[in-house]
Design a protein around this motif. Structure first.
Motif, PDB file in Angstrom:
ATOM      1  N   PHE B 162      -7.731  10.409   3.194  1.00  0.00           N
ATOM      2  CA  PHE B 162      -6.572  10.035   3.288  1.00  0.00           C
ATOM      3  C   PHE B 162      -6.238   9.127   4.551  1.00  0.00           C
ATOM      4  O   PHE B 162      -5.422   8.398   4.473  1.00  0.00           O
ATOM      5  CB  PHE B 162      -5.357  11.001   2.829  1.00  0.00           C
ATOM      6  N   HIS B 164      -7.692   7.101   6.127  1.00  0.00           N
ATOM      7  CA  HIS B 164      -8.197   5.850   6.457  1.00  0.00           C
ATOM      8  C   HIS B 164      -7.514   5.115   5.163  1.00  0.00           C
ATOM      9  O   HIS B 164      -8.087   4.131   4.780  1.00  0.00           O
ATOM     10  CB  HIS B 164      -9.706   5.919   6.271  1.00  0.00           C
ATOM     11  N   VAL B 165      -6.409   5.353   4.704  1.00  0.00           N
ATOM     12  CA  VAL B 165      -5.602   4.626   3.728  1.00  0.00           C
ATOM     13  C   VAL B 165      -4.778   3.597   4.815  1.00  0.00           C
ATOM     14  O   VAL B 165      -4.060   4.212   5.763  1.00  0.00           O
ATOM     15  CB  VAL B 165      -4.496   5.286   2.913  1.00  0.00           C
ATOM     16  N   SER B 166      -4.946   2.598   4.442  1.00  0.00           N
ATOM     17  CA  SER B 166      -4.297   1.368   5.215  1.00  0.00           C
ATOM     18  C   SER B 166      -2.986   1.214   4.874  1.00  0.00           C
ATOM     19  O   SER B 166      -2.803   0.865   3.824  1.00  0.00           O
ATOM     20  CB  SER B 166      -5.327   0.107   5.213  1.00  0.00           C
ATOM     21  N   ASP B 168      -1.041  -1.044   6.660  1.00  0.00           N
ATOM     22  CA  ASP B 168      -0.675  -2.283   7.195  1.00  0.00           C
ATOM     23  C   ASP B 168      -1.832  -2.930   7.335  1.00  0.00           C
ATOM     24  O   ASP B 168      -2.530  -2.871   8.484  1.00  0.00           O
ATOM     25  CB  ASP B 168       0.241  -2.097   8.390  1.00  0.00           C
ATOM     26  N   PRO B 169      -2.261  -3.813   6.621  1.00  0.00           N
ATOM     27  CA  PRO B 169      -3.496  -4.555   6.667  1.00  0.00           C
ATOM     28  C   PRO B 169      -3.778  -5.440   7.930  1.00  0.00           C
ATOM     29  O   PRO B 169      -4.760  -5.736   8.483  1.00  0.00           O
ATOM     30  CB  PRO B 169      -3.532  -5.467   5.428  1.00  0.00           C
ATOM     31  N   CYS B 176     -12.557   3.223  12.545  1.00  0.00           N
ATOM     32  CA  CYS B 176     -13.414   3.248  11.465  1.00  0.00           C
ATOM     33  C   CYS B 176     -13.726   1.449  11.087  1.00  0.00           C
ATOM     34  O   CYS B 176     -14.528   1.278  10.198  1.00  0.00           O
ATOM     35  CB  CYS B 176     -12.893   3.517  10.096  1.00  0.00           C
ATOM     36  N   LYS B 178     -11.439  -0.581   9.967  1.00  0.00           N
ATOM     37  CA  LYS B 178     -10.465  -1.191   9.480  1.00  0.00           C
ATOM     38  C   LYS B 178      -9.383  -1.488  10.351  1.00  0.00           C
ATOM     39  O   LYS B 178      -9.252  -0.998  11.358  1.00  0.00           O
ATOM     40  CB  LYS B 178     -10.091  -0.331   8.022  1.00  0.00           C
ATOM     41  N   HIS B 245       6.952   8.561   4.366  1.00  0.00           N
ATOM     42  CA  HIS B 245       6.534   7.554   3.346  1.00  0.00           C
ATOM     43  C   HIS B 245       5.137   7.820   3.046  1.00  0.00           C
ATOM     44  O   HIS B 245       4.845   7.762   1.759  1.00  0.00           O
ATOM     45  CB  HIS B 245       6.589   5.964   4.087  1.00  0.00           C
ATOM     46  N   ASN B 249       4.079   8.962  -1.041  1.00  0.00           N
ATOM     47  CA  ASN B 249       2.904   8.198  -1.731  1.00  0.00           C
ATOM     48  C   ASN B 249       1.844   8.984  -2.370  1.00  0.00           C
ATOM     49  O   ASN B 249       1.417   8.850  -3.378  1.00  0.00           O
ATOM     50  CB  ASN B 249       2.278   6.896  -0.704  1.00  0.00           C
TER      51      ASN B 249
END
Lengths: 324, 324
Positions: B162, B164-166, B168-169, B176, B178, B245, B249
């Motif tokens: 979790f 490494h849930v981005s 903001d791309p 990692c 990303k 936030h 999610n």
């Protein structure tokens, strides 16, 4: 719930589809009708029952309806309640009770994403897999996940609401009351909103300026994109970029073997899937690159949800609020 | 893996902690040491073994080490491999084999987030619950999830990443590879980066301008925030807003009974948790408002991971790559 035939019902934000399914998973007859989700459910139920009974009358004499399984957005399978789906004016509604007042048939309810992932694993592109995330990209975004072969229905029974993961807390208003939810970007309505955002920013001539928001469909946008319309092409590019990023995050969260995409938006084909695959490869954790598969459904028009819903009529291991 | 005593090891990006645990889940002795994660693992292993043997020598005669269970970030429990953890210069490493060359003791490996969620469910704030998501907010962000009482370890065994849930791309670079990963915002290193971003934007006088990036710690920021330093307060406000936030999610995705937060960042207390709770309530789906609990761990300093790791030594239902 025993019987020769089961009615699987895929309730969508725009259209609903009824399929009469036999125990082998063959859809004998199918019919779609408008959900009219902004009308009250008291008007939906008689229309649904009429479709079911009309279809039944077309079956050979002696056929018996053993059950009805509804696949609906925002369905809570443990409570048997549909709880305020984002694109409906239904509020919190006990559709099972309303159907049972008209038809004396055992009726059950399951989340549409859960039904679709079961349908894909039992009859579709995900057969043979046991760790799968499915997203249905229709009017809204449905989702279902199976881990170690087991449907994940959550603590409350609501299952995963991946479509209501907010990707931008200051983003687009969502029907659920939040902002920036995935389904405001990567659904049939999301791509339409992206077209209108682009029309507000850009000056290129495009036939899209002659179509109202309410008249615009994914089919129109996708046809124009194939013809090279710059706004339509860019709308799918942006939608694909969003979706690839969302799927990369989903893979980091779930560590699945495959992600299955289904629903009306996926019918756009390569115009959507090429940017999706580019964005996914860019954003996914390195260890998953090339190993996690992105699959698109080969079952059309609600068939995954119909087959998945019907298939649970013959088992009791999944919470589906049967009331016989 | 049978024996009176098990060593549970929590390997962190900054510090690691060894605990000697008996079968009842009591930590008899505990010691922390610097991981020095930028040195190769060939230097880490002898130091770890030295800590374990020194602790063992302090136990009463006749005590026997029955096993070692390592809880590590980026641990793949099915393969028994640590695969390129984001804040380490370790690459892909077989720590079990390296330990087994020095000690003839059955050794197992589990993801640190998985160990921590088991520890919290068996000995901590999540006891009695069966649908729990845990996030450890340390140097990085670890995560573990249990659904219907079962640890979710994913298709590859990597479990949920979790952190490494981005979000903001185009956001912050992550270890990692990303960009914009959750752990670049809502970890001990994330709050430090937020402080430096604020120092670049704002002009208020603050003691924080006298501290280098490498010298800055969560403890310093949190002490200054308590004293009213405007940059430190704002850094926790922003971190809390991000975290609330992200948790909202996570609740949409998992439908859990509770989310447990642990790790060094959570020691900041209300300065972090007040903005977290405000942001969570703002962003969570309405149906979960007031029903899903946000809990903070009462087990400190790696104890949840140590206890969770040690507890699996006595069972074989969880993939943990035991090599005896």
């Amino acid at each position: 719930m025993e019987g020769e035939i089961v009615a699987g019902v895929d309730i969508g934000g725009t259209n609903s589809v009824v399929g009469l399914v036999d125990k082998s998973g063959t859809i004998l007859l199918k019919e779609r009708f408008s959900t009219l989700a902004h009308d009250p459910p008291q008007e939906f139920v008689p229309r649904l029952v009429a479709v079911i009974t009309t279809l039944l009358a077309r079956l050979p004499a002696g056929s018996r309806l053993g059950g009805i399984v509804l696949a609906s957005p925002a369905a809570n399978a443990r409570q048997g309640i549909i709880d305020n789906p984002a694109n409906f004016k239904w509020g919190r509604v006990d559709l099972i009770a309303m159907i049972r007042r008209m038809l004396d048939v055992p009726t059950a309810l399951i989340n549409d994403g859960d039904a679709a992932v079961l349908g894909e694993m039992r009859f579709g592109v995900a057969s043979g897999l046991s760790n799968v995330l499915l997203l249905t990209l229709g009017t809204g975004v449905g989702a279902g996940m199976v881990m170690d072969g087991k449907l994940i229905q959550g603590a409350s029974g609501a299952g995963t609401e991946f479509g209501h993961v907010s990707i931008d807390p200051k983003g687009r208003d969502c029907g659920c009351g939040k902002r920036g939810c995935a389904e405001t970007y990567v659904s049939a309505s999301g791509v339409r909103r992206t077209v209108f955002e682009l029309l507000s920013h850009r000056l290129e001539p495009t036939f899209l300026r002659d179509i109202s928001f309410n008249d615009l469909t994914t089919e129109i946008i996708s046809r124009l994109a194939v013809e090279g319309d710059p706004i339509a092409v860019e709308a799918f590019e942006q939608t694909g970029a969003y979706l690839g990023h969302i799927l990369a995050n989903a893979v980091a969260i779930f560590d699945p073997e495959a992600v299955v995409l289904s629903g009306g938006l996926v019918n756009a084909g390569d115009i959507l899937m090429s940017p999706v695959r580019r964005s996914f490869e860019e954003h996914v954790l390195e260890r998953y690159r090339g190993s996690v598969r992105l699959l698109t459904s080969t079952l059309n028009d609600g068939e995954a949800a119909i087959l998945g819903a019907a298939s649970i009529a013959w088992e009791m291991t999944i919470a589906a609020s049967v009331r016989a």
